[in-house]
Design a protein around this motif. Structure first.
Motif, PDB file in Angstrom:
ATOM      1  N   GLU A  78      -1.961  -3.281  85.994  1.00 58.66           N
ATOM      2  CA  GLU A  78      -3.280  -3.896  86.479  1.00 58.66           C
ATOM      3  C   GLU A  78      -4.329  -3.184  87.340  1.00 58.66           C
ATOM      4  O   GLU A  78      -5.513  -3.388  87.352  1.00 58.66           O
ATOM      5  CB  GLU A  78      -3.088  -5.191  86.937  1.00 58.66           C
ATOM      6  CG  GLU A  78      -2.552  -4.989  88.538  1.00 58.66           C
ATOM      7  CD  GLU A  78      -1.116  -4.688  88.787  1.00 58.66           C
ATOM      8  OE1 GLU A  78      -0.676  -4.648  89.956  1.00 58.66           O
ATOM      9  OE2 GLU A  78      -0.438  -4.626  87.865  1.00 58.66           O
ATOM     10  N   ARG A  79      -3.775  -1.989  88.060  1.00 56.30           N
ATOM     11  CA  ARG A  79      -4.645  -1.302  88.871  1.00 56.30           C
ATOM     12  C   ARG A  79      -4.775   0.255  88.259  1.00 56.30           C
ATOM     13  O   ARG A  79      -5.353   1.217  88.798  1.00 56.30           O
ATOM     14  CB  ARG A  79      -4.105  -1.087  90.192  1.00 56.30           C
ATOM     15  CG  ARG A  79      -4.018  -2.546  90.971  1.00 56.30           C
ATOM     16  CD  ARG A  79      -3.793  -2.441  92.423  1.00 56.30           C
ATOM     17  NE  ARG A  79      -4.817  -2.129  93.294  1.00 56.30           N
ATOM     18  CZ  ARG A  79      -4.791  -1.956  94.634  1.00 56.30           C
ATOM     19  NH1 ARG A  79      -3.580  -1.953  94.861  1.00 56.30           N
ATOM     20  NH2 ARG A  79      -6.107  -1.386  95.056  1.00 56.30           N
ATOM     21  N   GLU A  80      -4.108   0.554  87.175  1.00 52.31           N
ATOM     22  CA  GLU A  80      -3.771   1.748  86.751  1.00 52.31           C
ATOM     23  C   GLU A  80      -3.426   2.842  87.710  1.00 52.31           C
ATOM     24  O   GLU A  80      -3.990   3.727  87.739  1.00 52.31           O
ATOM     25  CB  GLU A  80      -5.280   2.277  86.263  1.00 52.31           C
ATOM     26  CG  GLU A  80      -5.673   1.463  84.759  1.00 52.31           C
ATOM     27  CD  GLU A  80      -7.175   1.981  84.186  1.00 52.31           C
ATOM     28  OE1 GLU A  80      -7.232   3.161  84.294  1.00 52.31           O
ATOM     29  OE2 GLU A  80      -7.956   0.855  84.242  1.00 52.31           O
ATOM     30  N   SER A  81      -2.525   2.394  88.698  1.00 54.71           N
ATOM     31  CA  SER A  81      -2.074   3.277  89.690  1.00 54.71           C
ATOM     32  C   SER A  81      -0.521   3.196  89.835  1.00 54.71           C
ATOM     33  O   SER A  81       0.254   2.260  89.618  1.00 54.71           O
ATOM     34  CB  SER A  81      -2.506   2.321  91.059  1.00 54.71           C
ATOM     35  OG  SER A  81      -2.038   2.897  92.227  1.00 54.71           O
ATOM     36  N   TYR A  82      -0.018   4.543  90.358  1.00 59.58           N
ATOM     37  CA  TYR A  82       1.357   4.623  90.499  1.00 59.58           C
ATOM     38  C   TYR A  82       1.610   4.452  92.009  1.00 59.58           C
ATOM     39  O   TYR A  82       0.483   4.736  92.860  1.00 59.58           O
ATOM     40  CB  TYR A  82       1.672   6.274  90.336  1.00 59.58           C
ATOM     41  CG  TYR A  82       2.229   6.404  88.912  1.00 59.58           C
ATOM     42  CD1 TYR A  82       3.552   5.992  88.592  1.00 59.58           C
ATOM     43  CD2 TYR A  82       1.201   6.654  87.918  1.00 59.58           C
ATOM     44  CE1 TYR A  82       3.832   6.100  87.098  1.00 59.58           C
ATOM     45  CE2 TYR A  82       1.699   6.945  86.557  1.00 59.58           C
ATOM     46  CZ  TYR A  82       3.067   6.660  86.350  1.00 59.58           C
ATOM     47  OH  TYR A  82       3.482   6.848  84.927  1.00 59.58           O
ATOM     48  N   LYS A  83       2.639   4.100  92.479  1.00 60.66           N
ATOM     49  CA  LYS A  83       2.827   3.961  94.044  1.00 60.66           C
ATOM     50  C   LYS A  83       4.373   4.666  94.168  1.00 60.66           C
ATOM     51  O   LYS A  83       5.149   4.263  93.715  1.00 60.66           O
ATOM     52  CB  LYS A  83       2.709   2.667  94.600  1.00 60.66           C
ATOM     53  CG  LYS A  83       3.367   2.502  95.958  1.00 60.66           C
ATOM     54  CD  LYS A  83       3.136   1.011  96.564  1.00 60.66           C
ATOM     55  CE  LYS A  83       3.538   0.951  97.908  1.00 60.66           C
ATOM     56  NZ  LYS A  83       4.951   0.908  98.141  1.00 60.66           N
ATOM     57  N   LEU A  84       4.374   5.548  94.839  1.00 60.50           N
ATOM     58  CA  LEU A  84       5.690   6.544  95.198  1.00 60.50           C
ATOM     59  C   LEU A  84       5.704   6.165  96.710  1.00 60.50           C
ATOM     60  O   LEU A  84       5.045   6.630  97.275  1.00 60.50           O
ATOM     61  CB  LEU A  84       5.220   7.842  94.734  1.00 60.50           C
ATOM     62  CG  LEU A  84       6.671   8.618  94.845  1.00 60.50           C
ATOM     63  CD1 LEU A  84       7.637   8.319  93.851  1.00 60.50           C
ATOM     64  CD2 LEU A  84       6.073  10.142  94.510  1.00 60.50           C
ATOM     65  N   ASP A  85       6.931   5.735  96.854  1.00 59.11           N
ATOM     66  CA  ASP A  85       7.708   5.488  98.278  1.00 59.11           C
ATOM     67  C   ASP A  85       8.314   6.621  98.703  1.00 59.11           C
ATOM     68  O   ASP A  85       9.452   6.927  97.956  1.00 59.11           O
ATOM     69  CB  ASP A  85       8.410   4.298  98.388  1.00 59.11           C
ATOM     70  CG  ASP A  85       7.208   3.039  98.382  1.00 59.11           C
ATOM     71  OD1 ASP A  85       6.175   3.292  98.496  1.00 59.11           O
ATOM     72  OD2 ASP A  85       7.960   2.054  97.882  1.00 59.11           O
ATOM     73  N   LEU A  86       8.142   7.562  99.406  1.00 62.30           N
ATOM     74  CA  LEU A  86       8.921   8.710  99.986  1.00 62.30           C
ATOM     75  C   LEU A  86       9.377   8.603 101.516  1.00 62.30           C
ATOM     76  O   LEU A  86       9.014   7.900 102.263  1.00 62.30           O
ATOM     77  CB  LEU A  86       7.972  10.051  99.966  1.00 62.30           C
ATOM     78  CG  LEU A  86       7.051  10.200  98.564  1.00 62.30           C
ATOM     79  CD1 LEU A  86       6.269  11.218  98.798  1.00 62.30           C
ATOM     80  CD2 LEU A  86       8.265  10.546  97.622  1.00 62.30           C
ATOM     81  N   GLU A  87      10.474   9.240 101.824  1.00 61.27           N
ATOM     82  CA  GLU A  87      11.266   9.128 102.985  1.00 61.27           C
ATOM     83  C   GLU A  87      11.781  10.547 103.183  1.00 61.27           C
ATOM     84  O   GLU A  87      11.719  11.399 102.497  1.00 61.27           O
ATOM     85  CB  GLU A  87      12.852   8.431 102.997  1.00 61.27           C
ATOM     86  CG  GLU A  87      13.679   8.935 101.989  1.00 61.27           C
ATOM     87  CD  GLU A  87      15.155   8.207 102.099  1.00 61.27           C
ATOM     88  OE1 GLU A  87      16.184   8.837 102.342  1.00 61.27           O
ATOM     89  OE2 GLU A  87      15.125   6.928 101.910  1.00 61.27           O
ATOM     90  N   LEU A  88      11.739  10.682 104.428  1.00 61.87           N
ATOM     91  CA  LEU A  88      12.220  11.951 105.404  1.00 61.87           C
ATOM     92  C   LEU A  88      13.452  11.736 106.209  1.00 61.87           C
ATOM     93  O   LEU A  88      13.103  10.845 107.193  1.00 61.87           O
ATOM     94  CB  LEU A  88      11.052  12.353 105.889  1.00 61.87           C
ATOM     95  CG  LEU A  88      11.308  13.902 106.824  1.00 61.87           C
ATOM     96  CD1 LEU A  88      11.627  14.994 105.876  1.00 61.87           C
ATOM     97  CD2 LEU A  88       9.986  14.248 107.550  1.00 61.87           C
ATOM     98  N   ASN A  89      14.646  12.078 105.965  1.00 54.36           N
ATOM     99  CA  ASN A  89      15.749  11.933 106.769  1.00 54.36           C
ATOM    100  C   ASN A  89      16.093  10.575 106.800  1.00 54.36           C
ATOM    101  O   ASN A  89      16.383   9.845 107.866  1.00 54.36           O
ATOM    102  CB  ASN A  89      15.619  12.930 108.120  1.00 54.36           C
ATOM    103  CG  ASN A  89      15.340  14.221 107.989  1.00 54.36           C
ATOM    104  OD1 ASN A  89      16.029  14.695 107.210  1.00 54.36           O
ATOM    105  ND2 ASN A  89      14.637  14.641 108.775  1.00 54.36           N
ATOM    106  N   GLY A  90      15.885   9.960 105.798  1.00 52.98           N
ATOM    107  CA  GLY A  90      16.246   8.326 105.675  1.00 52.98           C
ATOM    108  C   GLY A  90      15.204   7.267 106.470  1.00 52.98           C
ATOM    109  O   GLY A  90      15.215   6.055 106.458  1.00 52.98           O
ATOM    110  N   GLN A  91      14.245   8.100 106.744  1.00 52.57           N
ATOM    111  CA  GLN A  91      13.011   6.960 107.187  1.00 52.57           C
ATOM    112  C   GLN A  91      11.907   6.963 106.155  1.00 52.57           C
ATOM    113  O   GLN A  91      11.398   8.120 105.746  1.00 52.57           O
ATOM    114  CB  GLN A  91      12.385   7.653 108.675  1.00 52.57           C
ATOM    115  CG  GLN A  91      11.507   7.000 109.205  1.00 52.57           C
ATOM    116  CD  GLN A  91      10.692   7.595 110.523  1.00 52.57           C
ATOM    117  OE1 GLN A  91      11.309   8.631 110.929  1.00 52.57           O
ATOM    118  NE2 GLN A  91       9.992   6.807 111.012  1.00 52.57           N
TER     119      GLN A  91
END
Length: 129
Positions: free
Chosen positions: A40-53
């Motif tokens: 619906e937004r023509e958008s990707y959302k990528l959630d990223l972590e660093l050392n488990g955070q």
């Protein structure tokens, strides 16, 4: 007064999603938590972590407007990552084809640091702990 406990995440919009995804995961080494395409937004959302955070939300949007983002521009100045050896990290960036500024010394802490940019010119810093 609010009772803030920590920074939850930083949201970044990239102009080329795949290029930004590669940079943050393959060059910087952040781990993917989840990737969602929002039709619906023509958008990707990528959630990223660093050392488990959980640390970064990387977005793509069609035709996002440009925003000045050099370190002295109004608004977010830069995003800094702690590293144990800034010289080694700088060499690793350069080996990957990422240009970094000469290493400087923080006049107040005596710690070494350098600046480089993500694929869209967002200023990033490596700060030696």
């Amino acid at each position: 007064m609010l009772h803030l406990t920590r920074v939850h995440h930083i949201a970044i919009i990239g102009s080329d999603y795949e290029r930004s995804k590669r940079f943050y995961t393959e060059i910087l080494g952040l781990k993917i938590i989840r990737e969602v395409y929002r039709a619906e937004r023509e958008s990707y959302k990528l959630d990223l972590e660093l050392n488990g955070q959980y640390i970064i939300e990387l977005f793509s949007f069609p035709n996002p407007p440009a925003r000045p983002s050099r370190p002295e521009a109004l608004g977010l100045r830069h995003l800094a990552f702690a590293v144990p050896d800034v010289e080694k990290a700088k060499k690793e960036l350069e080996t990957a084809g990422i240009e970094a500024e000469p290493i400087r010394i923080d006049a107040h802490t005596g710690r070494r640091f350098t600046f480089f940019s993500d694929p869209d010119g967002l200023p990033l810093e490596l700060y030696e702990e």
